[in-house]
Design a protein around this motif. Structure first.
Motif, PDB file in Angstrom:
ATOM      1  N   ASN A 142      27.049 -54.195   5.417  1.00 24.05           N
ATOM      2  CA  ASN A 142      27.521 -54.562   4.084  1.00 24.05           C
ATOM      3  C   ASN A 142      27.763 -56.071   4.020  1.00 24.05           C
ATOM      4  OD1 ASN A 142      28.462 -54.594   1.544  1.00 24.05           O
ATOM      5  ND2 ASN A 142      30.376 -53.507   1.968  1.00 24.05           N
ATOM      6  N   CYS A 143      26.807 -56.789   3.421  1.00 21.80           N
ATOM      7  CA  CYS A 143      26.906 -58.246   3.337  1.00 21.80           C
ATOM      8  C   CYS A 143      27.922 -58.618   2.258  1.00 21.80           C
ATOM      9  CB  CYS A 143      25.539 -58.846   2.993  1.00 21.80           C
ATOM     10  SG  CYS A 143      25.590 -60.590   2.588  1.00 21.80           S
ATOM     11  N   PRO A 144      28.890 -59.472   2.599  1.00 25.01           N
ATOM     12  CA  PRO A 144      29.907 -59.831   1.608  1.00 25.01           C
ATOM     13  C   PRO A 144      29.320 -60.445   0.340  1.00 25.01           C
ATOM     14  CG  PRO A 144      30.567 -60.569   3.784  1.00 25.01           C
ATOM     15  CD  PRO A 144      29.150 -60.092   3.897  1.00 25.01           C
ATOM     16  N   LEU A 145      28.130 -61.052   0.445  1.00 31.02           N
ATOM     17  CA  LEU A 145      27.519 -61.652  -0.742  1.00 31.02           C
ATOM     18  C   LEU A 145      26.544 -60.704  -1.432  1.00 31.02           C
ATOM     19  CD1 LEU A 145      26.869 -64.047  -2.640  1.00 31.02           C
ATOM     20  CD2 LEU A 145      25.181 -64.812  -0.957  1.00 31.02           C
ATOM     21  N   ASN A 146      25.742 -59.973  -0.642  1.00 33.59           N
ATOM     22  CA  ASN A 146      24.638 -59.205  -1.220  1.00 33.59           C
ATOM     23  C   ASN A 146      24.831 -57.699  -1.187  1.00 33.59           C
ATOM     24  OD1 ASN A 146      22.469 -61.404  -1.748  1.00 33.59           O
ATOM     25  ND2 ASN A 146      23.321 -61.855   0.277  1.00 33.59           N
ATOM     26  N   GLY A 147      25.934 -57.251  -0.598  1.00 34.94           N
ATOM     27  CA  GLY A 147      26.181 -55.813  -0.556  1.00 34.94           C
ATOM     28  C   GLY A 147      25.446 -55.143   0.594  1.00 34.94           C
ATOM     29  N   PRO A 148      25.397 -53.793   0.573  1.00 35.36           N
ATOM     30  CA  PRO A 148      24.807 -53.054   1.690  1.00 35.36           C
ATOM     31  C   PRO A 148      23.303 -53.323   1.808  1.00 35.36           C
ATOM     32  CG  PRO A 148      26.004 -51.582   0.196  1.00 35.36           C
ATOM     33  CD  PRO A 148      25.891 -52.897  -0.482  1.00 35.36           C
ATOM     34  N   ARG A 149      22.868 -53.718   2.988  1.00 36.43           N
ATOM     35  CA  ARG A 149      21.446 -53.996   3.204  1.00 36.43           C
ATOM     36  C   ARG A 149      21.029 -53.490   4.576  1.00 36.43           C
ATOM     37  NH1 ARG A 149      19.347 -57.893  -0.200  1.00 36.43           N
ATOM     38  NH2 ARG A 149      20.251 -57.471  -2.248  1.00 36.43           N
ATOM     39  N   ASN A 150      19.730 -53.201   4.701  1.00 37.52           N
ATOM     40  CA  ASN A 150      19.186 -52.824   6.007  1.00 37.52           C
ATOM     41  C   ASN A 150      19.421 -53.940   7.011  1.00 37.52           C
ATOM     42  OD1 ASN A 150      18.280 -50.453   4.939  1.00 37.52           O
ATOM     43  ND2 ASN A 150      16.196 -51.193   4.590  1.00 37.52           N
TER      44      ASN A 150
ATOM     45  N   ILE B  56      35.336 -53.416  20.380  1.00 33.51           N
ATOM     46  CA  ILE B  56      35.256 -54.094  19.085  1.00 33.51           C
ATOM     47  C   ILE B  56      35.127 -55.601  19.270  1.00 33.51           C
ATOM     48  CG2 ILE B  56      36.543 -54.596  16.981  1.00 33.51           C
ATOM     49  CD1 ILE B  56      37.740 -51.758  17.248  1.00 33.51           C
ATOM     50  N   VAL B  57      34.085 -56.181  18.682  1.00 31.19           N
ATOM     51  CA  VAL B  57      33.861 -57.620  18.777  1.00 31.19           C
ATOM     52  C   VAL B  57      33.735 -58.225  17.380  1.00 31.19           C
ATOM     53  CG1 VAL B  57      32.740 -57.552  21.038  1.00 31.19           C
ATOM     54  CG2 VAL B  57      31.377 -57.226  18.964  1.00 31.19           C
ATOM     55  N   THR B  58      34.017 -59.517  17.301  1.00 30.32           N
ATOM     56  CA  THR B  58      33.865 -60.256  16.047  1.00 30.32           C
ATOM     57  C   THR B  58      32.665 -61.183  16.172  1.00 30.32           C
ATOM     58  OG1 THR B  58      36.257 -60.200  15.797  1.00 30.32           O
ATOM     59  CG2 THR B  58      35.065 -61.742  14.403  1.00 30.32           C
ATOM     60  N   GLU B  59      31.712 -61.040  15.262  1.00 39.39           N
ATOM     61  CA  GLU B  59      30.425 -61.705  15.437  1.00 39.39           C
ATOM     62  C   GLU B  59      29.975 -62.446  14.187  1.00 39.39           C
ATOM     63  OE1 GLU B  59      28.000 -58.592  18.199  1.00 39.39           O
ATOM     64  OE2 GLU B  59      28.266 -58.031  16.099  1.00 39.39           O
TER      65      GLU B  59
ATOM     66  N   THR C 278      30.686 -52.233  19.904  1.00 47.46           N
ATOM     67  CA  THR C 278      29.425 -52.398  20.645  1.00 47.46           C
ATOM     68  C   THR C 278      28.977 -51.117  21.347  1.00 47.46           C
ATOM     69  OG1 THR C 278      30.648 -53.143  22.592  1.00 47.46           O
ATOM     70  CG2 THR C 278      29.838 -54.842  21.092  1.00 47.46           C
ATOM     71  N   VAL C 279      29.722 -50.035  21.186  1.00 46.32           N
ATOM     72  CA  VAL C 279      29.252 -48.765  21.737  1.00 46.32           C
ATOM     73  C   VAL C 279      28.778 -47.842  20.613  1.00 46.32           C
ATOM     74  CG1 VAL C 279      29.827 -46.737  23.106  1.00 46.32           C
ATOM     75  CG2 VAL C 279      30.797 -48.961  23.704  1.00 46.32           C
ATOM     76  N   SER C 280      29.624 -47.657  19.599  1.00 40.42           N
ATOM     77  CA  SER C 280      29.230 -46.783  18.484  1.00 40.42           C
ATOM     78  C   SER C 280      28.304 -47.526  17.525  1.00 40.42           C
ATOM     79  CB  SER C 280      30.474 -46.339  17.718  1.00 40.42           C
ATOM     80  OG  SER C 280      31.052 -47.453  17.056  1.00 40.42           O
ATOM     81  N   ASP C 281      28.262 -48.852  17.621  1.00 39.34           N
ATOM     82  CA  ASP C 281      27.471 -49.693  16.725  1.00 39.34           C
ATOM     83  C   ASP C 281      28.020 -49.655  15.295  1.00 39.34           C
ATOM     84  OD1 ASP C 281      25.529 -51.584  16.285  1.00 39.34           O
ATOM     85  OD2 ASP C 281      23.921 -50.148  15.895  1.00 39.34           O
ATOM     86  N   GLU C 282      29.205 -49.116  15.127  1.00 38.57           N
ATOM     87  CA  GLU C 282      29.792 -49.063  13.785  1.00 38.57           C
ATOM     88  C   GLU C 282      30.271 -50.462  13.382  1.00 38.57           C
ATOM     89  OE1 GLU C 282      33.641 -47.075  11.479  1.00 38.57           O
ATOM     90  OE2 GLU C 282      33.434 -46.924  13.651  1.00 38.57           O
ATOM     91  N   VAL C 283      29.901 -50.878  12.161  1.00 37.65           N
ATOM     92  CA  VAL C 283      30.411 -52.137  11.631  1.00 37.65           C
ATOM     93  C   VAL C 283      31.693 -51.825  10.867  1.00 37.65           C
ATOM     94  CG1 VAL C 283      29.995 -54.072  10.081  1.00 37.65           C
ATOM     95  CG2 VAL C 283      28.146 -53.199  11.515  1.00 37.65           C
ATOM     96  N   ILE C 284      32.796 -52.265  11.433  1.00 39.60           N
ATOM     97  CA  ILE C 284      34.098 -51.857  10.907  1.00 39.60           C
ATOM     98  C   ILE C 284      34.461 -52.676   9.669  1.00 39.60           C
ATOM     99  CG2 ILE C 284      36.574 -51.786  11.450  1.00 39.60           C
ATOM    100  CD1 ILE C 284      35.201 -51.530  14.501  1.00 39.60           C
ATOM    101  N   ARG C 285      34.079 -53.961   9.676  1.00 36.21           N
ATOM    102  CA  ARG C 285      34.461 -54.815   8.550  1.00 36.21           C
ATOM    103  C   ARG C 285      33.549 -56.040   8.508  1.00 36.21           C
ATOM    104  NH1 ARG C 285      38.759 -58.817   8.393  1.00 36.21           N
ATOM    105  NH2 ARG C 285      38.968 -59.456   6.220  1.00 36.21           N
ATOM    106  N   THR C 286      33.229 -56.508   7.304  1.00 33.68           N
ATOM    107  CA  THR C 286      32.514 -57.781   7.167  1.00 33.68           C
ATOM    108  C   THR C 286      33.281 -58.648   6.176  1.00 33.68           C
ATOM    109  OG1 THR C 286      31.181 -56.915   5.348  1.00 33.68           O
ATOM    110  CG2 THR C 286      30.250 -56.721   7.555  1.00 33.68           C
TER     111      THR C 286
END
Lengths: 101, 979, 226, 415
Positions: A5-13, A50-53, A70-78
């Motif tokens: 979920n891009c903060p500017l463009n919304g959910p994207r591949n 959990i890492v911040t990237e 980095t294990v579940s690959d879940e993006v928790i927040r952007t």
């Protein structure tokens, strides 16, 4: 394909994004030891957790920050980088290292 | 070609006959037939040969779920005969046979199976007594490779057009059986946009072939009703003959239909993929004529094909009884129903009485122990039945029944592939003797028999249940209660495995693996299910363990004293069913970029070469004349005037009060004091201190820089700049203007003369517009930026114009230049020219370790600045003793050009061919202007002094002596570029 | 006077070599294809507008500058809004705006863009962008817009998910593009802006994707008059 | 049919336990001289050489899953030595030599098959790089040549010489390029090691590492605590995580690497073929399947999930290279987890913790190093920490000194 979920463009591949590595604090290049610098340049915690990237949304050239597992690959927040980087950063010569970095 | 009467034959059109060819014989089938059903209708049951023993094989599932019907089409190997529809003129043959399918001379291998215990190839083929071969695998492998493999590829085959399409739905339902239909209808009625995906040509799943009741009416009535509801609902999009071939993160589902792969994104996904019927393990259970009950049912109901004249039904559940009834109704004599269950475990007494009424013999607590075959194992001709005495054990006496059809119903395995790909886990229920799925990710749901729900009514409710939960996730159907689903029906027999001392009791048909092979793998120490798989290859064949997974788990658990859940099955991976490479590739997108002058280069006969996604002229002329062309072009630049398209060069604009400060932090040199109207060389290092790019910085105004970057580097340079400033928050605007500008370099003694004809508003005199200056003006009426830079070492103007004018700029310059013999030159020539000047090209003369000092670029690095990217690393590197340096070298005047060392050749420590490698050649060309071979090379630090000799090892193995010289080679005082 | 060709003027479109059009007219000092042979049943049309004026501004004062010349400011990033004169204002981020000329070609439509560039741009915090040259401008009109783009682009561009006035900065056929959903002659259409160096590639890709729907190249006038 | 198979035929119920390759599970002892964390190829190879050449057999290999179940099981079994740096080439050249004799040495067929490896160059930059690799290789006795397009065509008549509009300008023809049955390599080493007394403990996960005054003394596992003289960490894909238990950071980031395989077809492709520009490599196994591999995933992850996008781009490249494969069917896609270093070279040798030795950072090139890495690590341990010359350049502290061994480019997409 994963969605970010891009903060500017919304959910994207995820194929629209470029990974920019972990957000890490640079040691004061004028005062830190060689070891500290090498550590900053080459070494990494590389944790399973959990890492911040940095992530770039390539089509809009927009860098933002994502918190990801980095294990579940879940993006928790952007969020927009200004949340973490909200003031001008300056560098000073050795004689004034006490100045804030 | 006799067919059963309607309503049998749901898929066929009796009015349209289609002829096709199999194994060189002409056959006739009906529209809607698969190759397999059409062959079966013609009593042709032999369709393939097995992988290892070349055993005859026929239909097993009639649903494309096994490898038994793999055939070869023209230009296409490994095609499932029970999936592909016949078409006029279809030509198919058997594959993996030596000779013909009917007469395969490799069939003898079956007799040698005793020589081939599990994993035998690890225990052999590497020693060879009395042989010259030390490792005899060299000798055996080609033979074994020839035997391996199934179909053959036509190496001349030309791919057809395939493409892809993205789709987006609220709910995607995979599988259109009763559960799928009920889920789809529930979802659509609640207002969701639904995609319903079905592999078969018609919707209905088990409703199209299974029998649920004595009269055999329920299925059709229900199917007709549900299909009507689907048809009426505009919100349901139906895909038939489509396979959902994988589950990827965030419900991203590749659905393959025709020549297109749809990439479907589902908010919610409901998998109602059903379950695979399982076979019984007994000797010769692979003979043609032995098939799953569901296969026999499909033959009858889908294709109106009579699966045999006389049948034995071997079952471990009630479904076998319904199969028997259907066979009986359709005129197949049912010789007997063999029920592996003991009497007490058979709960439905009416089933027994119906059989009795129909005079069908029923043997409970019995199994088929061995099947008898006709000559060459071509077809089953009977079975030997024995009473079951314990787990997998039988009486030592039995009786024989003649038959040409054996239907097996040992139970079911959930179609777990998609779900396990999604991270779901399998756990075994010892009471039900079946695996069930749990730990599904959010937004993914299961319903029906894949969810261990088997009674028809329960299956329908389960579809509704899954749908409502899914709908609630997207804010729909919130008012509807979630029904709870009760289903006690037991469908799996706990141990349908009856190993035979003589073997051929197949667990895995794809790989010809027998019960003992699995057990022996564990006895050899390969106890983990994954090791069993890897050692025995069980489940590694085309059907990826659809039928071998369950019996293998049972055998391994039993022989390693672990329970079924601990043992588990091997990991499920995409794809669900084998998919063509063409589907995955689709319409291949290969982006290309073009400069506005591209067509002009082609017209001038340029030899183009790729540069990233760009095409650039290497030189103008034919490939074979490379050297002459470069010679001509370089001399032209040195003596008259040449022009090169440099539009691909990166361009970045920095605007705002902090532009100079930003430049200062990014690049190595100092830019705070760079004068307006002047250019400056800019080197870029990464945080490791390695040189990664370079360019020219133009200061247009105090707060405005225009800096170039290399063609391949600009995108990363721009990205890095953006990211750095996201952190630094300097007041500067950064824009990548690479494609906003087209540019040429007009170079040579006559460059000014040419330009003077076209530029009226800018004083081009050396005084007004000196070397390294930057100006803005107009070429005729084209707005332009002029950079006086000296990359090629002559009087030169880089002219950058807005891209829409690019082609016109080229035209006017060539027109004006004609009077001065202007000649376009390519990048190969430019490389020679800059080499004569000793200028490096980043990435050609640098590698992923080169730091500025190694490249003698110290002058372009200002280490008095408080900071620039990579500065601290450079300090650390500079503090260490250097190991190598990039130097210029030349060869003796009389050196033979044909023996010229090439870029990549090695520099050695001394004149011994075996001595240490100290460096390598990065650039090397013959310079027509200097009339000698010159180059750049990394050399050991002890070798780098001017005047030293360095030793170059060339590919011939010879050692060449070269002298280290001072750079530049040409015009040492740099006078020419200043005129 | 000789017939106008794409090479009559020094300003040239990035895709003109791909055009099969026979007839051109001058618009804003460049040749714009006015007509192409096209079967009446063509349901989809692709039109090259690269030579029509456009510009952009970025910076904290960019919005203010647009207002000062009477242009509307879309409320949120990735939204487009038509001005009174028919220019299309694209908001690409908090502080970046592009302005596309009115597509119905009365010359007056274009003066506005020139004004924008000529009228003094604020000294700081408002930087003119180079989209006239950095980007090509193609127009996709007719039915199936969403379905055609679905063959190139992973973003849902169906009218439900991507309503009028939406902008998607995304990737199509593996290159970056900006898709704008707006009206042309009262019909929904997509304006596609891509890197000018990749314009011919995008043109090819779109022609390939349109085939299924009998899409055809058309000139601007042919479109306006249809 | 070879004689070696006769015994099975003669005895209907052949007692397979008698010549089992791997022993049955046993209890953990309370102390070992050497504990090897990771029962992959590298771990068991190290144990094998410790036992064989140094008589050190009081060794426990601790594997959290099953033998060779990590990247040993997941790699695409490419064996080659055509690297770029002197350090790399001399190291991998030794490895190839050892591979050739393994079947005989193990009395177990690892199906070592010398096919030759061809890497295609599509840009002049690649040609320069390949020429240098060929020269460095030859310098150390490897068999590698830079061949022209004509020779490429002769080697692979069915190859598209202009895939994705990237003309084939040259090929790096590496005759030593080979493949082997990757699982068998681990099994053979395990067989040899356990027969010499080494203990292999599967389903045994290290949960913590006990370090007392900068020296490792014990490891804790899900099956209890073990005292140990020294520890060798050989856990590709998890190096940073295990090192963290021992209390130090590594210059590694971890990425998934995916591969895929088709249904078997009759043999048509002998050499291993790869294209650096198309990020695709192709080989046909002895079973007839075509195995494809490509570049690593674009961002770090400890997860072996598959992605469609990687498969799509890889298959597009495959069809560009071999158009006739369009109708071939892909059967399976999988992934491994790889530890990438900044210079694309491995890390072998000492760590900040005494008696704790590192075998890590193998990125996508670990399998081909199995024998020589095992042999070198065994020497290192047996000598009590004296670093063999062959692996000295690969010490972890090279990064502190900015003295990388850069193999970037020599590793990309040809693994």
């Amino acid at each position: 394909m994963k969605i970010i979920n891009c903060p500017l463009n919304g959910p994207r591949n995820i194929s629209e994004f470029v990974h920019g590595g972990e957000v890490r604090e640079m040691p004061n290049p004028t005062t830190c030891t060689d070891k500290e610098w090498a550590d900053y340049v080459f070494y990494s915690n590389n944790i399973a957790g959990i890492v911040t990237e940095w992530w770039l949304h390539a089509p809009s050239g927009y860098w933002f920050i994502a918190v990801r597992h980095t294990v579940s690959d879940e993006v928790i927040r952007t969020f927009d980088a200004s949340e973490l980087f909200n003031q001008r950063i300056d560098f000073y010569m050795l004689d004034s290292v006490e100045a804030p970095l | 070609m006799s067919r059963l009467n309607s309503p049998a034959g749901l898929l066929i059109n009796r009015r349209r006959r289609i002829s096709f060819c199999f194994e060189g014989k002409q056959f006739e089938g009906l529209a809607g037939d698969t190759l397999a059903s059409a062959l079966a209708a013609n009593d042709q049951w032999l369709m393939s040969r097995s992988f290892k023993y070349h055993r005859p094989r026929g239909p097993l599932t009639m649903a494309g779920q096994d490898a038994n019907t793999l055939v070869q089409l023209e230009g296409e190997p490994n095609v499932l005969a029970d999936k592909i529809e016949i078409a006029k003129g279809l030509i198919a043959t058997g594959q993996n046979c030596n000779g013909s399918l009917a007469d395969d001379s490799d069939a003898f291998l079956g007799h040698f199976s005793r020589f081939m215990p599990v994993g035998f190839y690890y225990r052999s083929f590497y020693k060879m007594p009395f042989s010259k071969y030390k490792d005899s695998w060299k000798y055996w492998e080609p033979t074994i490779r020839r035997k391996a493999g199934l179909g053959e590829l036509d190496l001349t085959f030309k791919p057809q057009y395939y493409d892809k399409e993205y789709l987006f739905y609220d709910v995607v339902v995979v599988g259109s059986g009763p559960a799928g239909l009920s889920a789809a209808i529930t979802s659509a009625e609640a207002g969701a946009r639904v995609l319903l995906v079905e592999e078969q040509p018609i919707l209905g799943g088990s409703l199209t072939y299974h029998r649920f009741d004595q009269e055999g009416l329920v299925a059709d009535v229900l199917r007709v009703r549900l299909l009507a509801e689907v048809a009426q609902n505009q919100r349901i999009k139906v895909f038939t003959k489509a396979s959902c071939n994988g589950w990827f993160t965030d419900n991203y589902l590749p659905v393959i239909q025709g020549n297109r792969m749809f990439k479907v994104r589902a908010k919610e996904c409901i998998v109602a993929s059903g379950s695979f019927e399982q076979h019984v393990v007994f000797r010769n259970n692979d003979l043609p004529g032995i098939m799953m009950s569901s296969a026999a049912m499909r033959l009858m109901k889908h294709y109106a094909v009579k699966p045999g004249q006389s049948a034995v039904v071997l079952t471990g559940n009630d479904d076998g009884y319904f199969t028997a009834l259907e066979l009986d109704d359709q005129g197949t004599d049912v010789a007997a129903v063999i029920d592996m269950r003991e009497n007490k475990d058979i709960h439905s007494n009416e089933l027994k009485t119906i059989l009795a009424d129909r005079k069908i013999d029923l043997f409970t607590g019995h199994t088929v122990y061995e099947a008898m075959a006709s000559k060459g194992n071509k077809k089953v001709i009977g079975v030997e039945v024995r009473a079951i005495t314990g787990q997998g054990t039988v009486n030592n006496k039995g009786f024989k029944i003649a038959c040409d059809l054996v239907c097996m119903s040992a139970g079911y395995m959930p179609v777990y592939q998609l779900l396990c790909q999604a991270g779901a886990q399998l756990s075994y229920d010892d009471v039900a003797s079946e695996f069930s799925l749990n730990k599904l990710p959010a937004h993914l749901h299961i319903a029906g028999s894949v969810n261990a729900t088997h009674a028809l009514s329960a299956v329908l409710t389960d579809g509704k249940r899954a749908a409502i939960i899914a709908l609630n996730n997207i804010g729909l159907a919130l008012d509807q209660p979630v029904p709870n689903v009760e289903c006690q029906r037991k469908v799996n027999f706990h141990w349908p495995i009856f190993s035979h001392p003589k073997g051929k009791d197949f667990v895995d048909f794809d790989e010809d693996l027998q019960a003992k092979d699995i057990v022996n793998a564990t006895r050899l120490g390969y106890r983990d299910i994954q090791l069993v798989k890897r050692f025995s290859t069980v489940g590694m064949g085309p059907s990826q363990g659809r039928h071998s997974a369950l019996p293998t788990a049972r055998l391994v658990a039993d022989s390693t004293d672990r329970n079924m859940t601990q043992t588990g099955v091997t990991t499920a991976r995409p794809p669900f069913s084998p998919e063509k490479l063409a589907h995955l590739a689709g319409r291949i997108f290969t982006p290309y970029r073009r400069t506005t002058m591209h067509r002009r280069h082609l017209a001038l006969g340029a030899k183009m070469m790729p540069a990233g996604n760009w095409q650039r002229p290497a030189f103008y002329g034919h490939e074979k004349d490379r050297d002459q062309c470069m010679h001509r072009e370089s001399v032209q630049v040195r003596t008259k005037v040449g022009i090169i398209d440099v539009s691909t060069l990166g361009g970045i604009e920095l605007r705002g009060p902090d532009s100079a400060e930003f430049m200062n932090r990014i690049f190595c040199y100092t830019f705070l004091k760079q004068p307006v109207g002047k250019t400056r060389y800019a080197v870029l290092t990464n945080e490791q201190g390695v040189v990664i790019d370079d360019g020219v910085s133009c200061r247009i105004s105090d707060e405005h820089f225009y800096v170039t970057a290399t063609t391949s580097g600009v995108d990363n340079v721009y990205r890095d700049m953006m990211r750095w400033n996201t952190q630094w928050r300097l007041d500067v605007d950064i824009t990548n203007v690479t494609s906003a500008f087209s540019a040429v370099n007009l170079a040579g003694p006559d460059a000014r003369k040419v330009l003077e004809l076209l530029v009226k508003d800018t004083d081009l005199s050396p005084e007004a517009f000196p070397y390294l200056a930057y100006r803005e003006g107009q070429v005729v009426d084209i707005p332009a930026r002029f950079l006086r830079v000296g990359f090629v070492g002559e009087l030169a103007y880089e002219i950058h114009v807005p891209s829409r004018y690019g082609e016109a700029l080229w035209d006017v310059l060539l027109e004006a230049g004609r009077a001065f013999d202007i000649r376009p030159f390519g990048i190969e020539t430019q490389r020679l020219l800059r080499l004569e000047k000793g200028h490096i090209i980043v990435s050609q003369d640098t590698d992923s370790m080169s730091h500025p000092a190694e490249l003698s670029l110290d002058w372009a690095v200002n280490r008095k600045k408080p900071f620039f990217v990579g500065r601290r690393s450079i300090d650390i590197l500079q503090a260490q003793p250097q190991t190598r340096k990039l130097v210029g070298f030349k060869l003796a005047k009389d050196f033979n050009i044909d023996d010229k060392p090439k870029e990549g050749h090695l520099v050695l420590a001394d004149n011994h061919l075996t001595s240490k490698i100290t460096g390598n050649i990065t650039s090397c060309e013959f310079s027509p202007t200097l009339d000698m071979i010159i180059g750049l090379a990394f050399v050991g630090i002890h070798q780098c002094a001017v005047g030293n000799t360095v030793y170059i090892k060339v590919d011939s193995g010879a050692l060449i002596l070269a002298d280290v010289v001072k750079l530049p080679f040409y015009d040492p005082d740099n006078l020419r570029q200043q005129i | 006077m000789p017939a106008i060709t794409p090479q009559t003027f020094k300003k040239r479109s990035f895709v003109y070599h791909k055009l099969s059009a026979k007839h051109y007219t001058e618009i804003a000092g460049a040749a714009v294809s006015i007509h192409s042979v096209v079967e009446p049943q063509a349901t989809v049309s692709l039109c090259d507008l690269s030579n029509l004026p456009r510009t952009g501004f970025r910076g904290l004062k960019a919005a203010q500058h647009l207002l000062s010349v009477g242009l509307p400011i879309p409320a949120k990033p990735n939204q487009a809004e038509k001005s009174a004169n028919g220019e299309l204002v694209l908001r690409l981020s908090q502080k970046e705006f592009w302005i596309l000329a009115n597509t119905n070609c009365e010359q007056s439509g274009y003066s506005k863009i020139d004004n924008l560039l000529n009228t003094t741009v604020p000294k700081e915090q408002c930087f003119a962008l180079y989209c006239q040259d950095s980007h090509a401008w193609l127009l996709l009109t007719g039915e199936y817009l969403g379905k055609i783009m679905a063959k190139l682009c992973g973003v849902d561009l169906s009218s439900e998910a991507f309503p009028l006035g939406s902008i998607a900065q995304t990737s199509a056929g593996r290159i970056n593009i900006i898709v704008v959903h707006h009206h042309f002659n009262g019909q929904p259409c997509f304006s596609l802006l891509c890197d000018s160096a990749a314009a011919e590639y995008l043109w090819d890709s779109l022609c390939d994707a349109m085939q299924e729907f009998k899409g055809k190249e058309r000139g601007l006038l042919a479109l306006t008059n249809s | 049919m070879p004689f070696s198979l006769l015994k099975y035929a003669l005895n209907n119920d052949y007692p397979f336990e008698k010549d089992a390759d791997l022993p049955k599970p046993t209890e953990l002892k309370s102390t070992y001289d050497v504990v090897i964390i990771g029962g992959g190829g590298h771990g068991v190879a190290t144990a094998y050489y410790l036992a064989k050449y140094h008589g050190i057999t009081n060794v426990a290999i601790l594997e959290k899953g099953y033998l060779g179940g990590g990247n040993t099981a997941r790699n695409t079994a490419v064996i080659r030595s055509n690297y770029l740096t002197s350090e790399g080439v001399s190291f991998y050249t030794e490895s190839v030599k050892l591979f050739k004799q393994l079947s005989q040495e193990f009395d177990f067929n690892i199906m070592y098959s010398e096919r030759g490896q061809l890497t295609l160059a599509h840009t002049d930059a690649a040609v320069r790089g390949f020429r240098q690799r060929a020269e460095v290789n030859k310098h150390f006795g490897g068999r590698t040549e830079l061949i022209d397009p004509q020779a490429v065509k002769e080697l692979l008549p069915m190859l598209n010489m202009n895939p994705a509009n990237m003309p084939v300008l040259a090929g790096l023809w590496h005759l030593d390029g080979a493949t082997a049955r990757h699982d068998a390599v681990a099994w053979g080493y395990a067989k040899g090691a356990t027969q010499r007394g080494v203990e292999l403990h599967q389903l045994t996960e290290v949960t913590d590492i006990v370090v007392e005054n900068a020296k490792v003394t014990a490891v804790k596992t899900n099956r209890g605590k073990i005292q140990c003289g020294c520890v060798i960490q050989a856990v590709s894909g998890h190096s940073s995580l295990v090192a963290a238990k021992a209390g130090f950071k590594m210059p590694i980031s971890t990425y998934p690497l995916q591969a895929m395989v088709t249904q078997p077809v009759k043999p048509f492709l002998d050499p291993l073929v790869s294209s650096s520009a198309l990020h695709c490599y192709v080989q046909q196994t002895s079973r007839g399947e075509i195995v494809f591999g490509g570049g690593s995933d674009p961002y770090p992850l400890y997860n072996t999930r598959s992605t469609l996008e990687l498969k799509e781009s890889l298959m597009a490249s495959a069809i560009e290279m071999f158009p006739f494969m369009a109708n071939l069917r892909l059967m399976r896609q999988w992934a491994g987890i790889t530890d990438m270093t900044a210079d694309y070279s491995p890390i072998m040798g000492l760590s900040p913790v005494d008696n704790y030795y590192l075998d890590a950072g193998w990125g996508t090139w670990g399998f081909k190093a199995t024998p020589i890495c095992g042999k070198s690590m065994a020497e290192l341990v047996a000598s009590g920490g004296k670093i063999p010359d062959l692996i000295a350049p690969f010490a972890m502290d090279r990064f502190n000194a900015f003295r990388q061994v850069n193999e970037m480019g020599a590793t990309a997409a040809s693994h």
